[in-house]
Motif scaffolding. Structure first.
Motif, PDB file in Angstrom:
ATOM      1  N   ASN A 185       0.655  -1.272   0.215  1.00  0.00           N
ATOM      2  CA  ASN A 185       0.030  -0.327   0.088  1.00  0.00           C
ATOM      3  C   ASN A 185       0.668   1.202   0.115  1.00  0.00           C
ATOM      4  OD1 ASN A 185      -2.896  -0.771   0.385  1.00  0.00           O
ATOM      5  ND2 ASN A 185      -1.790  -2.216   1.447  1.00  0.00           N
ATOM      6  N   LYS A 186       2.131   1.243  -0.496  1.00  0.00           N
ATOM      7  CA  LYS A 186       2.865   2.489  -0.039  1.00  0.00           C
ATOM      8  C   LYS A 186       2.724   3.342  -1.272  1.00  0.00           C
ATOM      9  CE  LYS A 186       6.462   0.292  -3.292  1.00  0.00           C
ATOM     10  NZ  LYS A 186       7.812  -0.358  -3.251  1.00  0.00           N
ATOM     11  N   THR A 207      -6.286   6.380  11.769  1.00  0.00           N
ATOM     12  CA  THR A 207      -6.437   7.514  10.671  1.00  0.00           C
ATOM     13  C   THR A 207      -6.093   8.728  11.127  1.00  0.00           C
ATOM     14  OG1 THR A 207      -8.606   6.506   9.890  1.00  0.00           O
ATOM     15  CG2 THR A 207      -8.584   8.583  10.104  1.00  0.00           C
ATOM     16  N   SER A 208      -6.156   9.284  12.252  1.00  0.00           N
ATOM     17  CA  SER A 208      -5.959  10.577  12.608  1.00  0.00           C
ATOM     18  C   SER A 208      -4.717  10.850  12.949  1.00  0.00           C
ATOM     19  CB  SER A 208      -6.960  11.242  13.771  1.00  0.00           C
ATOM     20  OG  SER A 208      -6.746  12.545  13.885  1.00  0.00           O
ATOM     21  N   CYS A 209      -3.883   9.970  13.617  1.00  0.00           N
ATOM     22  CA  CYS A 209      -2.650  10.193  14.223  1.00  0.00           C
ATOM     23  C   CYS A 209      -1.568   9.688  13.404  1.00  0.00           C
ATOM     24  CB  CYS A 209      -2.504   9.950  15.626  1.00  0.00           C
ATOM     25  SG  CYS A 209      -3.716  10.524  16.897  1.00  0.00           S
ATOM     26  N   LEU A 210      -1.868   8.403  12.939  1.00  0.00           N
ATOM     27  CA  LEU A 210      -0.925   7.664  12.219  1.00  0.00           C
ATOM     28  C   LEU A 210      -0.857   8.055  10.685  1.00  0.00           C
ATOM     29  CD1 LEU A 210      -0.976   4.407  14.083  1.00  0.00           C
ATOM     30  CD2 LEU A 210       0.951   6.158  14.068  1.00  0.00           C
ATOM     31  N   LEU A 211      -2.243   7.859  10.014  1.00  0.00           N
ATOM     32  CA  LEU A 211      -2.205   7.817   8.560  1.00  0.00           C
ATOM     33  C   LEU A 211      -2.230   9.314   8.178  1.00  0.00           C
ATOM     34  CD1 LEU A 211      -4.865   5.260   7.656  1.00  0.00           C
ATOM     35  CD2 LEU A 211      -2.423   5.281   7.235  1.00  0.00           C
ATOM     36  N   MET A 212      -2.914  10.270   8.977  1.00  0.00           N
ATOM     37  CA  MET A 212      -3.024  11.641   8.476  1.00  0.00           C
ATOM     38  C   MET A 212      -1.957  12.306   8.997  1.00  0.00           C
ATOM     39  SD  MET A 212      -7.108  12.052   8.569  1.00  0.00           S
ATOM     40  CE  MET A 212      -7.259  13.663   7.689  1.00  0.00           C
ATOM     41  N   VAL A 297      -0.477  -3.693  17.683  1.00  0.00           N
ATOM     42  CA  VAL A 297      -0.607  -4.293  16.375  1.00  0.00           C
ATOM     43  C   VAL A 297      -0.549  -3.121  15.022  1.00  0.00           C
ATOM     44  CG1 VAL A 297      -1.800  -5.809  14.562  1.00  0.00           C
ATOM     45  CG2 VAL A 297      -1.247  -6.516  16.967  1.00  0.00           C
ATOM     46  N   LEU A 298      -1.514  -2.361  15.417  1.00  0.00           N
ATOM     47  CA  LEU A 298      -1.840  -1.153  14.374  1.00  0.00           C
ATOM     48  C   LEU A 298      -0.763  -0.300  14.119  1.00  0.00           C
ATOM     49  CD1 LEU A 298      -5.583  -0.294  15.013  1.00  0.00           C
ATOM     50  CD2 LEU A 298      -4.575  -1.419  12.863  1.00  0.00           C
ATOM     51  N   ARG A 299       0.142  -0.035  15.245  1.00  0.00           N
ATOM     52  CA  ARG A 299       1.042   0.800  15.091  1.00  0.00           C
ATOM     53  C   ARG A 299       2.223   0.169  14.234  1.00  0.00           C
ATOM     54  NH1 ARG A 299       3.464   5.552  17.166  1.00  0.00           N
ATOM     55  NH2 ARG A 299       5.573   5.714  16.529  1.00  0.00           N
ATOM     56  N   GLN A 300       2.598  -1.388  14.167  1.00  0.00           N
ATOM     57  CA  GLN A 300       3.092  -1.929  13.253  1.00  0.00           C
ATOM     58  C   GLN A 300       2.732  -1.849  11.807  1.00  0.00           C
ATOM     59  OE1 GLN A 300       5.777  -5.557  15.502  1.00  0.00           O
ATOM     60  NE2 GLN A 300       3.795  -6.072  14.429  1.00  0.00           N
ATOM     61  N   TYR A 301       1.522  -1.710  11.676  1.00  0.00           N
ATOM     62  CA  TYR A 301       1.043  -1.303  10.155  1.00  0.00           C
ATOM     63  C   TYR A 301       1.377   0.128   9.864  1.00  0.00           C
ATOM     64  CZ  TYR A 301      -2.093  -5.477   9.487  1.00  0.00           C
ATOM     65  OH  TYR A 301      -2.384  -6.779   9.376  1.00  0.00           O
ATOM     66  N   ALA A 302       1.419   1.138  10.648  1.00  0.00           N
ATOM     67  CA  ALA A 302       2.022   2.403  10.237  1.00  0.00           C
ATOM     68  C   ALA A 302       3.503   2.291  10.172  1.00  0.00           C
ATOM     69  CB  ALA A 302       1.559   3.361  11.566  1.00  0.00           C
ATOM     70  N   ASP A 303       4.371   1.405  10.775  1.00  0.00           N
ATOM     71  CA  ASP A 303       5.722   1.225  10.877  1.00  0.00           C
ATOM     72  C   ASP A 303       5.940   0.628   9.504  1.00  0.00           C
ATOM     73  OD1 ASP A 303       6.182   2.252  13.519  1.00  0.00           O
ATOM     74  OD2 ASP A 303       6.422   0.415  14.336  1.00  0.00           O
ATOM     75  N   LEU A 305       3.807   0.863   6.755  1.00  0.00           N
ATOM     76  CA  LEU A 305       4.080   2.070   5.569  1.00  0.00           C
ATOM     77  C   LEU A 305       5.066   3.014   5.781  1.00  0.00           C
ATOM     78  CD1 LEU A 305       0.121   2.690   6.332  1.00  0.00           C
ATOM     79  CD2 LEU A 305       1.320   1.905   4.161  1.00  0.00           C
ATOM     80  N   ALA A 306       5.549   3.352   6.836  1.00  0.00           N
ATOM     81  CA  ALA A 306       6.831   4.235   6.872  1.00  0.00           C
ATOM     82  C   ALA A 306       7.928   3.748   6.067  1.00  0.00           C
ATOM     83  CB  ALA A 306       7.164   4.697   8.528  1.00  0.00           C
ATOM     84  N   GLU A 307       8.150   2.487   6.490  1.00  0.00           N
ATOM     85  CA  GLU A 307       9.495   1.642   5.870  1.00  0.00           C
ATOM     86  C   GLU A 307       9.394   1.873   4.519  1.00  0.00           C
ATOM     87  OE1 GLU A 307      12.771  -0.395   5.444  1.00  0.00           O
ATOM     88  OE2 GLU A 307      12.232   0.745   7.238  1.00  0.00           O
ATOM     89  N   HIS A 308       8.118   1.555   3.958  1.00  0.00           N
ATOM     90  CA  HIS A 308       8.281   1.517   2.520  1.00  0.00           C
ATOM     91  C   HIS A 308       7.654   2.696   1.538  1.00  0.00           C
ATOM     92  CE1 HIS A 308       8.765  -2.833   2.342  1.00  0.00           C
ATOM     93  NE2 HIS A 308       7.881  -3.011   3.521  1.00  0.00           N
ATOM     94  N   THR A 309       7.198   3.818   2.182  1.00  0.00           N
ATOM     95  CA  THR A 309       7.039   4.915   1.695  1.00  0.00           C
ATOM     96  C   THR A 309       8.115   5.941   2.032  1.00  0.00           C
ATOM     97  OG1 THR A 309       5.976   5.935   3.551  1.00  0.00           O
ATOM     98  CG2 THR A 309       4.350   4.821   2.020  1.00  0.00           C
TER      99      THR A 309
END
Length: 324
Positions: A185-186, A207-212, A297-303, A305-309
């Motif tokens: 999803n990068k 949504t608010s703090c990690l994605l946006m 667990v969700l924080r890892q999803y943000a990590d 995304l951060a790694e691959h973007t």
């Protein structure tokens, strides 16, 4: 748990126990508000005393009619410096309410403004029980046990000692999928999140703090129960969803939303809380631990995304850089 934290929680809980509580208010901003909202969900599930979540600035401007000396106002700011929350603490105290501040900084303006302080450790080598989740859950279930004694609250408080292992085990178990998700999803410019019950607050925070805020990816948190009342019209084969499938009474709402989304979108990621590891937690207590575990667990999803973007979670355009 460290003695200082036990003493702070005991003092706050005893203050609530000594009151004729008419209502609870949970007041904060952003991720702190999402964290407090889990407590609001628990209180609404367990007590017949009304409670409500407010974003700090609205709380002051609305001036709730029920706010007074029989109110308990729980406020949170990670740094303890969020101006709106500091002002909310002062406002609530001026109305005679019992105010409890939750923060990592005991000398912060928020903790100075509130009557009672519950401090948690952060990034100092402490395990989870002395961190923000362990301390906050100890406060909430301490209050529940004081207001409406129940043996299951005692069991929750005892089993909070398993938090550290639960966090680490579930992070390990979901690491590969979370980082693969980031790779897949990068390039996405928008990712919708969905959840219900206590997990809606996790969806909102993601949504608010990690994605946006942290990743600059457009997003919207949709309540699973509201999905079919407008938002489902945006569903299409290339529209990404990250859906938290909760482990509690609102799970059927999530299942209905997932079933529809998967029919029309090829980009549905489901985080099934029932599949997480709950070693050491009694079956009837899983719904209380699930939101906290889902959060890490969700924080890892943000990590992932951060790694691959290539976009670090620490980067900001406006926050802390100007007056606003």
């Amino acid at each position: 748990m460290k003695t200082e934290h036990v003493n702070q929680i005991t003092e706050a809980v005893n203050a609530v126990k000594a009151m004729d509580v008419k209502n609870f208010y949970f007041v904060a901003c952003g991720g702190s508000m999402a964290s407090l909202a889990t407590g609001d969900y628990f209180l609404n599930r367990e007590l017949d005393i009304p409670s409500r979540v407010y974003t700090s600035n609205e709380f002051v401007h609305v001036d709730p009619k029920g706010l007074g000396e029989n109110s308990v106002v729980i406020l949170r700011s990670h740094s303890g410096t969020t101006p709106e929350t500091v002002e909310a603490a002062k406002f609530a105290r001026s109305k005679g309410a019992v105010t409890i501040a939750v923060s990592m900084e005991v000398e912060s303006p928020l903790c100075q403004a509130a009557e009672y302080v519950v401090h948690y450790n952060y990034k100092d080598g402490s395990d989870a029980i002395d961190g923000e989740t362990g301390v906050y859950f100890s406060l909430i279930f301490g209050i529940l046990n004081a207001v409406s004694p129940n043996e299951k609250y005692d069991r929750v408080l005892k089993q909070l000692s398993h938090l550290e292992n639960l966090f680490e085990t579930n992070k390990k178990n979901t690491f590969d999928r979370a980082f693969e998700y980031g790779k897949e999803n990068k390039r996405e410019k928008i990712i919708y999140t969905m959840g219900s019950g206590a997990y809606y607050h996790q969806a909102y925070s993601f949504t608010s703090c990690l994605l946006m805020e942290m990743l600059w990816i457009h997003s919207n948190a949709i309540h699973s129960g509201e999905f079919f009342h407008g938002p489902f019209e945006i569903t299409d084969f290339d529209v990404p969803f990250l859906i938290i499938k909760g482990d509690g009474p609102t799970r059927p709402l999530d299942e209905r939303a997932i079933n529809f989304a998967e029919k029309f979108s090829n980009k549905v990621e489901v985080v099934d809380v029932a599949e997480l590891d709950y070693t050491g937690v009694d079956e009837d207590l899983r719904e209380y631990f699930g939101p906290a575990i889902a959060g890490v667990v969700l924080r890892q999803y943000a990590d992932g995304l951060a790694e691959h973007t290539g976009h670090p979670l620490s980067v900001r355009r406006y926050m802390w850089k100007m007056e606003y």
